[in-house]
Design an enzyme around this catalytic site. Structure first.
Site, short mmCIF file in Angstrom:
data_model
loop_
_atom_site.label_atom_id
_atom_site.label_comp_id
_atom_site.label_asym_id
_atom_site.label_seq_id
_atom_site.Cartn_x
_atom_site.Cartn_y
_atom_site.Cartn_z
NE ARG A 1 -5.23 -8.86 -6.14
CZ ARG A 1 -5.75 -9.33 -7.17
NH1 ARG A 1 -6.38 -10.46 -7.58
NH2 ARG A 1 -5.77 -8.63 -8.19
CB ILE A 2 -4.80 -11.55 2.00
CG1 ILE A 2 -3.83 -12.23 1.06
CG2 ILE A 2 -4.66 -12.67 3.25
CD1 ILE A 2 -2.22 -11.82 1.73
CG ASP B 1 -9.84 -1.28 4.13
OD1 ASP B 1 -9.88 -0.11 3.72
OD2 ASP B 1 -9.35 -2.32 3.60
NE ARG C 1 5.67 -7.44 2.75
CZ ARG C 1 5.14 -8.47 2.26
NH1 ARG C 1 4.50 -9.46 3.19
NH2 ARG C 1 5.19 -8.59 0.84
CG ASP D 1 4.34 -16.39 7.71
OD1 ASP D 1 4.89 -17.41 8.27
OD2 ASP D 1 3.85 -15.76 6.57
CD GLU E 1 9.87 -2.99 11.25
OE1 GLU E 1 10.10 -2.19 10.12
OE2 GLU E 1 9.23 -2.56 12.28
CG HIS F 1 7.40 -14.21 4.79
ND1 HIS F 1 7.98 -13.06 4.55
CD2 HIS F 1 6.07 -14.27 4.41
CE1 HIS F 1 7.06 -12.29 3.63
NE2 HIS F 1 5.86 -12.76 3.80
#
Length: 348
Positions: free
Chosen positions: A178-179, A198, A259, A282, A285, A306
């Site tokens: 979506r983003i 993708d 992520r 943003d 890990e 974030h």
């Protein structure tokens, strides 16, 4: 695994609703207009909010027993089989945020509970942040700001920034989420070439998006900015690793608003230390880098905590979306943005 069955009342009603989210979240999520609308649409007490199930606050256990719909947001407690047993009337979860993986469990899908998400509403601010990061990266704003702060004197900026700019640049989008799709839409007014990686997108879909579908290695090698928007699933861990980073051209920028696990941080830090690449991060890990992490100090890194997703007034947009879904439920209509169990394997 049973697929969810969207049970609906046969006529308009005011379902019993319980809020479930992190402490303090309801006050930020729901402004007075949203609270007023919630009380018109549902039988609920917005002061009763479930933060946890093992030590519920006053009124939560009774509200859970009566709830037909849970209105959730970030920090919602996990809906285990034991929790569902205490919620015999529960038919739906309306999530006023993005991913539902943190609290909607297999027990929910097995029971046929209908689930909706405001992922689309939350995608917009992330895409806006990403757009700004891409345009600033190609303009070499981070470099110019750091040098300006250091020099504090007249300087030939046209010479130093020769070759910078957005005209004719190539942007690589990793993941048509979506983003990712929102970012592609926002990039259309600019004179940019857009590549997409993708594995779930075919040539026809890529054509509709107006992008060039390429392998990940080709995208990394050919992009001035690589922006990561793939979901966090086992197959995407360190999707951007040492090989992919080494393929990126000198002076290129990596943007990650997805992520932290999608990027091999050790390999990225090595590239950043060399000065060959820049990054706008943003997410990392771990989510909070160690106090001595070089990401805080490197001049070619823009590190944010974030905040690309909804915050402040943007939270109300997610609430409005969730309230739209609640109204559809009350009218006996299917959700406009349902979450499907079969799609969770390749979504956030």
């Amino acid at each position: 695994m049973h697929r969810p069955v969207q049970s609906r009342p046969s006529c308009p009603s005011r379902p019993s609703v319980l809020l479930a989210m992190a402490p303090g979240m309801a006050e930020r999520l729901l402004g007075q207009p949203q609270r007023d609308r919630l009380e018109r649409l549902a039988r609920t007490d917005p002061r009763v909010v479930a933060h946890r199930w093992d030590a519920p606050g006053p009124g939560v256990a009774a509200a859970l027993a009566e709830a037909e719909v849970l209105f959730t947001c970030w920090g919602a407690p996990v809906l285990t089989a034991e929790v569902l047993a205490a919620a015999p009337r529960l038919r739906a979860v309306v999530h006023a945020a993005g991913s539902v993986k943190h609290h909607v469990t297999d027990a929910c899908w097995a029971r046929g509970i209908a689930v909706s998400s405001a992922a689309g509403a939350n995608a917009l601010p992330v895409a806006e942040y990403t757009l700004a990061a891409i345009l600033f990266a190609n303009k070499r704003v981070l470099h110019a700001a750091h040098r300006y702060r250091t020099l504090r004197a007249p300087h030939d900026w046209l010479r130093e920034l020769d070759g910078a700019g957005n005209h004719g640049r190539t942007v690589g989008i990793v993941g048509a989420s979506r983003i990712g799709r929102r970012v592609v839409e926002l990039l259309r007014p600019f004179a940019l070439r857009v590549l997409l990686y993708d594995p779930y997108v075919d040539e026809e879909d890529a054509g509709r998006l107006g992008v060039e579908r390429v392998p990940l290695t080709e995208l990394c090698a050919g992009s001035d900015v690589v922006s990561v928007h793939a979901p966090e699933v086992p197959a995407t861990r360190h999707l951007i690793g040492g090989r992919e980073l080494a393929l990126m051209p000198d002076g290129a920028t990596l943007v990650n608003t997805s992520r932290g696990s999608l990027v091999d941080e050790a390999a990225l830090v090595a590239e950043l230390r060399s000065g060959r690449l820049s990054a706008v991060l943003d997410v990392t890990e771990p989510a909070l880098p160690a106090a001595d992490s070089p990401l805080y100090e490197l001049p070619n890194v823009l590190l944010t905590p974030h905040v690309a997703g909804s915050l402040g007034t943007e939270l109300h947009r997610m609430a409005d979306h969730a309230l739209d879904e609640l109204e559809r439920y009350a009218q006996g209509l299917p959700f406009a943005d349902p979450v499907r169990w079969e799609g969770l394997g390749h979504s956030a």
